[in-house]
Design an enzyme around this catalytic site. Structure first.
Site, short mmCIF file in Angstrom:
data_model
loop_
_atom_site.label_atom_id
_atom_site.label_comp_id
_atom_site.label_asym_id
_atom_site.label_seq_id
_atom_site.Cartn_x
_atom_site.Cartn_y
_atom_site.Cartn_z
N ASP A 82 -4.79 -2.18 7.35
CA ASP A 82 -5.10 -0.91 7.41
C ASP A 82 -4.40 -0.20 6.99
O ASP A 82 -2.63 0.38 7.01
CB ASP A 82 -5.19 -0.51 8.87
CG ASP A 82 -6.02 0.61 8.90
OD1 ASP A 82 -6.96 1.15 8.19
OD2 ASP A 82 -6.01 0.95 10.30
N GLU A 134 -8.63 4.48 -1.04
CA GLU A 134 -9.58 5.51 -0.93
C GLU A 134 -9.60 6.50 -1.38
O GLU A 134 -8.63 7.01 -2.09
CB GLU A 134 -8.72 5.86 0.89
CG GLU A 134 -9.10 7.07 1.36
CD GLU A 134 -9.15 7.59 2.62
OE1 GLU A 134 -8.36 6.16 3.74
OE2 GLU A 134 -8.78 8.28 3.17
N GLY A 181 -7.88 10.32 14.65
CA GLY A 181 -6.75 10.20 15.72
C GLY A 181 -8.21 10.82 16.99
O GLY A 181 -9.46 10.71 16.49
N HIS A 213 -13.81 5.34 7.71
CA HIS A 213 -12.14 6.15 8.59
C HIS A 213 -12.37 7.12 9.34
O HIS A 213 -13.44 7.43 9.46
CB HIS A 213 -11.40 6.01 7.96
CG HIS A 213 -10.19 4.97 6.68
ND1 HIS A 213 -9.17 4.23 7.90
CD2 HIS A 213 -10.73 4.60 5.99
CE1 HIS A 213 -8.54 3.67 6.54
NE2 HIS A 213 -10.15 3.24 5.40
N ALA A 215 -13.40 7.19 12.82
CA ALA A 215 -14.95 6.70 13.45
C ALA A 215 -14.68 6.69 15.03
O ALA A 215 -16.18 6.13 15.47
CB ALA A 215 -16.15 5.75 12.74
N SER A 216 -13.81 6.80 15.36
CA SER A 216 -14.45 6.72 17.76
C SER A 216 -15.16 7.82 17.53
O SER A 216 -15.30 9.15 16.83
CB SER A 216 -13.32 6.69 17.52
OG SER A 216 -11.64 5.45 17.52
N ILE A 257 -12.11 2.09 13.56
CA ILE A 257 -11.91 2.87 15.48
C ILE A 257 -10.91 1.79 15.49
O ILE A 257 -10.84 0.46 16.04
CB ILE A 257 -13.31 1.24 16.32
CG1 ILE A 257 -14.37 2.24 15.94
CG2 ILE A 257 -13.19 2.20 17.69
CD1 ILE A 257 -15.53 1.01 16.13
N ASP A 258 -9.95 2.54 16.40
CA ASP A 258 -8.53 2.66 16.64
C ASP A 258 -8.87 3.15 17.97
O ASP A 258 -8.30 2.86 18.78
CB ASP A 258 -7.39 2.78 16.07
CG ASP A 258 -6.06 2.72 16.38
OD1 ASP A 258 -6.00 1.81 17.74
OD2 ASP A 258 -5.15 3.17 15.68
P1 13P Z 1 -9.96 6.61 15.17
O1 13P Z 1 -8.51 7.40 15.06
O2 13P Z 1 -11.50 7.52 14.56
O3 13P Z 1 -10.11 5.74 15.78
O4 13P Z 1 -10.07 5.67 13.56
C1 13P Z 1 -8.86 4.65 13.00
C2 13P Z 1 -8.99 4.81 11.76
O5 13P Z 1 -9.33 4.88 10.76
C3 13P Z 1 -8.23 3.35 11.14
O6 13P Z 1 -8.32 3.52 9.82
O1 G3H Z 2 -5.26 5.00 11.02
C1 G3H Z 2 -4.77 5.03 11.27
C2 G3H Z 2 -5.10 3.96 12.60
O2 G3H Z 2 -5.72 4.15 13.65
C3 G3H Z 2 -3.71 2.98 12.73
O3 G3H Z 2 -3.03 3.81 13.77
O4 G3H Z 2 -0.53 3.95 12.47
O5 G3H Z 2 -0.51 4.73 14.85
O6 G3H Z 2 -0.83 2.01 13.88
P1 G3H Z 2 -1.46 4.00 13.10
ZN ZN Z 3 -7.34 4.66 8.37
#
Ligand code: 13P
Ligand code: G3H
Ligand code: ZN
Length: 311
Positions: A82, A134, A181, A213, A215-216, A257-258
């Protein structure tokens, strides 16, 4: 089952009007929670690892955790880098067993983005690995890069055809109003995604898999639990689920989704530690965090992505 690339997954998702969830993994409990949900629902899956995740957990540990998940769950899984920041990081993941990488040149100008993306595509394809790039810039924070809302830019539909042709990339992340975020909109602001831009892009590059991206949805249920158990996440707001369902039915084949995983895990852990200060066995709180992740991912697969039964 061995790791797969996203080629077949995206083709079926595009034709079937659903999307594949791409969930960020950082430790064993997160891998287990996600893959148990997907395994029970027979859903294909993308597990993605950021530069920060590799720094935290170590590349080899993450690969081996995902390999263990494949032994335990009979579903297709792609292992994806990612936001790959440069060629070297992408190469290291390609050489180290990943089946998909993202080269994120979105902060470069158009020509430089093409140049860095093309270099990664050439190497990745020679090794049977697929590449996401992207165009356009999302607001928010990812690793050490912070993009303010003012600097965020929607993807320009006029650029996508040339970008895809010149780079040979396999999928394209676009900016249509999502952001990274847990604070995606200001309180009182109406969440909006530019589906008109997505439609324009789809016309220029028909049948090409698009990635969303940021998309939470930032479940208010988990935000409330965090708030009630000593946390401070006032005004956390995400993308409404009906908008993501609409995206999943379109050319969007991968939904990232993160933050939702972070919130689910944090809510579970906070609840245990806040209510039981004498608890000190990590298994006692991590298992609640892991269970929340499983519940969350099952909900996403069934109610948002529509990928259940597609493995
Ligand atoms: P969120 O912060 O909306 O979950 O996005 C995660 C993401 O795009 C990881 O690449
Ligand atoms: O888009 C970013 C993801 O949420 C990953 O986050 O770089 O803090 O692991 P991170
Ligand atoms: Zn992302």
């Amino acid at each position: 089952m061995a790791l797969v690339t996203t080629t077949e997954m995206f083709k079926k998702a595009y034709e079937g009007g659903y999307a594949i969830g791409a969930f960020n993994v950082n430790n064993m409990e997160i891998v287990q929670g996600i893959t148990e949900a997907a395994g029970e629902l027979k859903s294909p899956l993308i597990l993605q690892v950021s530069k920060g995740a590799r720094a935290y957990a170590n590349h080899t540990y993450l690969v081996k955790l995902v390999e263990a998940a494949l032994v335990e769950n009979d579903i297709p899984i792609a292992l994806h880098l990612d936001h790959g920041p440069d060629f070297e990081t992408c190469k290291s993941c390609i050489d180290g067993g990943f089946t998909s990488v993202m080269i994120d040149g979105s902060h470069y100008d158009f020509e430089k983005n093409i140049e860095v993306t093309k270099e990664v595509v050439e190497y990745a394809h020679s090794k049977g690995v697929v590449v996401e790039a992207e165009l356009g810039q999302l607001a928010g924070i990812e690793d050490d890069v912070k993009v303010s809302a003012a600097d965020a830019q929607y993807t320009q539909p006029d650029q996508v055809e040339e970008f895809v042709d010149k780079t040979g990339v396999d999928s394209l992340a676009i900016a249509i109003g999502t952001s990274h975020g847990a604070f995606k909109f200001k309180p009182g602001q109406k969440p909006q995604l530019r589906f008109d831009i997505l439609d324009e892009i789809t016309k220029r590059i028909p049948n090409f898999p698009i990635v969303l991206h940021g998309a939470s949805s930032v479940s208010q249920e988990y935000v409330k639990i965090i708030q009630e158990n000593g946390g401070n996440l006032a005004d956390a707001i995400g993308i409404p689920e009906d908008m993501l369902r609409q995206a999943a039915r379109s050319a969007v084949c991968k939904i990232n989704i993160d933050s939702d995983l972070r919130l689910a895990m944090t809510a579970g852990i906070r609840e245990v530690l806040w209510n039981k200060p004498e608890a000190f066995d990590p298994r006692e709180y991590l298992k609640v965090g892991r269970a929340n992740i499983k519940t969350l991912v099952a909900h996403k697969i069934k109610e948002v992505l529509g990928s259940d039964g597609k493995a």
